[in-house]
Design a protein around this motif. Sequence first.
Motif, PDB file in Angstrom:
ATOM      1  N   ARG A  23      30.459  16.250  70.831  1.00  0.00           N
ATOM      2  CA  ARG A  23      29.852  15.573  71.964  1.00  0.00           C
ATOM      3  C   ARG A  23      29.473  16.582  73.043  1.00  0.00           C
ATOM      4  O   ARG A  23      29.982  17.672  73.088  1.00  0.00           O
ATOM      5  N   CYS A  24      28.557  16.158  73.892  1.00  0.00           N
ATOM      6  CA  CYS A  24      28.120  17.056  74.970  1.00  0.00           C
ATOM      7  C   CYS A  24      28.506  16.455  76.309  1.00  0.00           C
ATOM      8  O   CYS A  24      28.656  15.252  76.429  1.00  0.00           O
ATOM      9  N   THR A 194      32.840  26.238  85.481  1.00  0.00           N
ATOM     10  CA  THR A 194      34.163  26.470  84.877  1.00  0.00           C
ATOM     11  C   THR A 194      34.761  25.162  84.344  1.00  0.00           C
ATOM     12  O   THR A 194      35.189  25.113  83.179  1.00  0.00           O
ATOM     13  N   PRO A 195      34.776  24.078  85.149  1.00  0.00           N
ATOM     14  CA  PRO A 195      35.279  22.819  84.607  1.00  0.00           C
ATOM     15  C   PRO A 195      34.492  22.359  83.379  1.00  0.00           C
ATOM     16  O   PRO A 195      35.065  21.892  82.399  1.00  0.00           O
ATOM     17  N   GLU A 200      33.983  21.599  77.517  1.00  0.00           N
ATOM     18  CA  GLU A 200      33.197  21.974  76.341  1.00  0.00           C
ATOM     19  C   GLU A 200      34.102  22.601  75.268  1.00  0.00           C
ATOM     20  O   GLU A 200      33.945  22.345  74.076  1.00  0.00           O
ATOM     21  N   LEU A 201      35.070  23.392  75.701  1.00  0.00           N
ATOM     22  CA  LEU A 201      36.012  23.973  74.724  1.00  0.00           C
ATOM     23  C   LEU A 201      36.821  22.874  74.043  1.00  0.00           C
ATOM     24  O   LEU A 201      37.028  22.910  72.825  1.00  0.00           O
ATOM     25  N   LEU A 202      37.276  21.893  74.825  1.00  0.00           N
ATOM     26  CA  LEU A 202      38.038  20.785  74.217  1.00  0.00           C
ATOM     27  C   LEU A 202      37.160  20.060  73.198  1.00  0.00           C
ATOM     28  O   LEU A 202      37.609  19.734  72.100  1.00  0.00           O
ATOM     29  N   MET A 324      33.111  31.083  78.843  1.00  0.00           N
ATOM     30  CA  MET A 324      32.497  29.747  78.835  1.00  0.00           C
ATOM     31  C   MET A 324      31.843  29.446  80.180  1.00  0.00           C
ATOM     32  O   MET A 324      30.830  28.759  80.258  1.00  0.00           O
ATOM     33  N   THR A 325      32.434  29.958  81.259  1.00  0.00           N
ATOM     34  CA  THR A 325      31.867  29.724  82.590  1.00  0.00           C
ATOM     35  C   THR A 325      30.447  30.276  82.642  1.00  0.00           C
ATOM     36  O   THR A 325      29.511  29.616  83.108  1.00  0.00           O
TER      37      THR A 325
END
Length: 344
Positions: A23-24, A194-195, A200-202, A324-325
């Motif tokens: 999912r996005c 960052t959030p 996105e990693l989860l 990721m940030t």
Amino acid sequence: MFTVSTSPLLHPSIRNNAFMPRRCIGHIRLHTTPSIRGCTLSIRSSSSPDAGFTCIDGKKEGKSISDEIKIEVSRMDASIHVVPGLAVILVGDREDSASYVRNKKKACESAGIKSVDVCLPEDSSEEEVLKYVLSFNNDPTIHGILVQLPLPSHLNEHNILKAINPKKDVDGFHPQNMGLLAMRGREPDFVPCTPKGCIELLHRYNVEIEGKRAVVIGRSNIVGMPVAHLLQNEDATVTTIHSKTKNPEEITREADILIAAAGQPNMVRGSWIKPGAVVIDVGINHIDDLNAPRGRRVVGDVCYEEACKVASAITPVPGGVGPMTIAMLLSNTLTSAKRIHEFE
Ligand code: NAP
């Protein structure tokens, strides 16, 4: 000693080594890359503490996102002759801020995004900073504007962030975007990087969020507060811990998903973590270490060596949330350019 069994957080498809469409969040439209093919997040046993433990690889995921963005940037350039443009305003000479800005510039260059940096002296007035913000608001070649925080203390951060056109606010810190993030049923133009990278990693590691107990350590505008909203928007039950919270370890021990963003080196010990929890460590802390090449090294807010004996998955520092940030910043800039030029 903790006994750890199958993680309740893992989607069944992961346990079977299969992949479900990813999912996005926000406006990132990324492919459903089978990014963790071969990972086993599920089984851990107390006799073999690391069996089934997953180190969440933000560096690899960030690179894969940046590669996808690069392809989209070329497609856009080839189709409508527009290259996304990001303007970064840096005020003062903080070494950490200058280094973030250099990293952002490098990442833009490698993704084919145009980047324009303005470096202003520490004693710049609010009017000078605002002059650049307003000129980028009106510049059609610029689709994203970022003012590097923190600003020198004499500058009014609120006034400066509020002057950014919310449609170009790729950091997501404009009060309009922050407010929309906090409202049920509304969506901001941009979610802070960052959030967004944490969530996105989860997603990329297929961690179930809905119905889970999530605990966020920290309530800053940059990380803690928006990540708590994002988790809540995904139907987690969220508790926020801050510096005045009593006995935080009693709360963190209940977390299926623990996000640490306090800026306190190694604050979260193994005993603070629920067995099988997924831990996202946002902290970036420089500590003295005589064995390190420069006498200093970077650690997170979580004591990694202890956490990896208890958690089912954790982000390392460095190499977790940081890359990721930057990837999310590129993604927001691309989204902005596509939106402004109505490019699908
Ligand atoms: P911040 O503005 O200093 O906020 C820290 C938050 O943590 C505050 O809400 C504070 O509570 C809380 N806190 C501090 N000490 C605590 C303690 N002992 N127990 C519980 N809560 C505590 O920091 P930030 O900008 O959110 O950044 C947090 C960390 O993430 C830093 O290490 C930063 O370098 C890192 N970071 C990393 C990235 C990345 O890309 N990886 C991006 C941004 C930030 P109060 O509200 O009560 O003061």
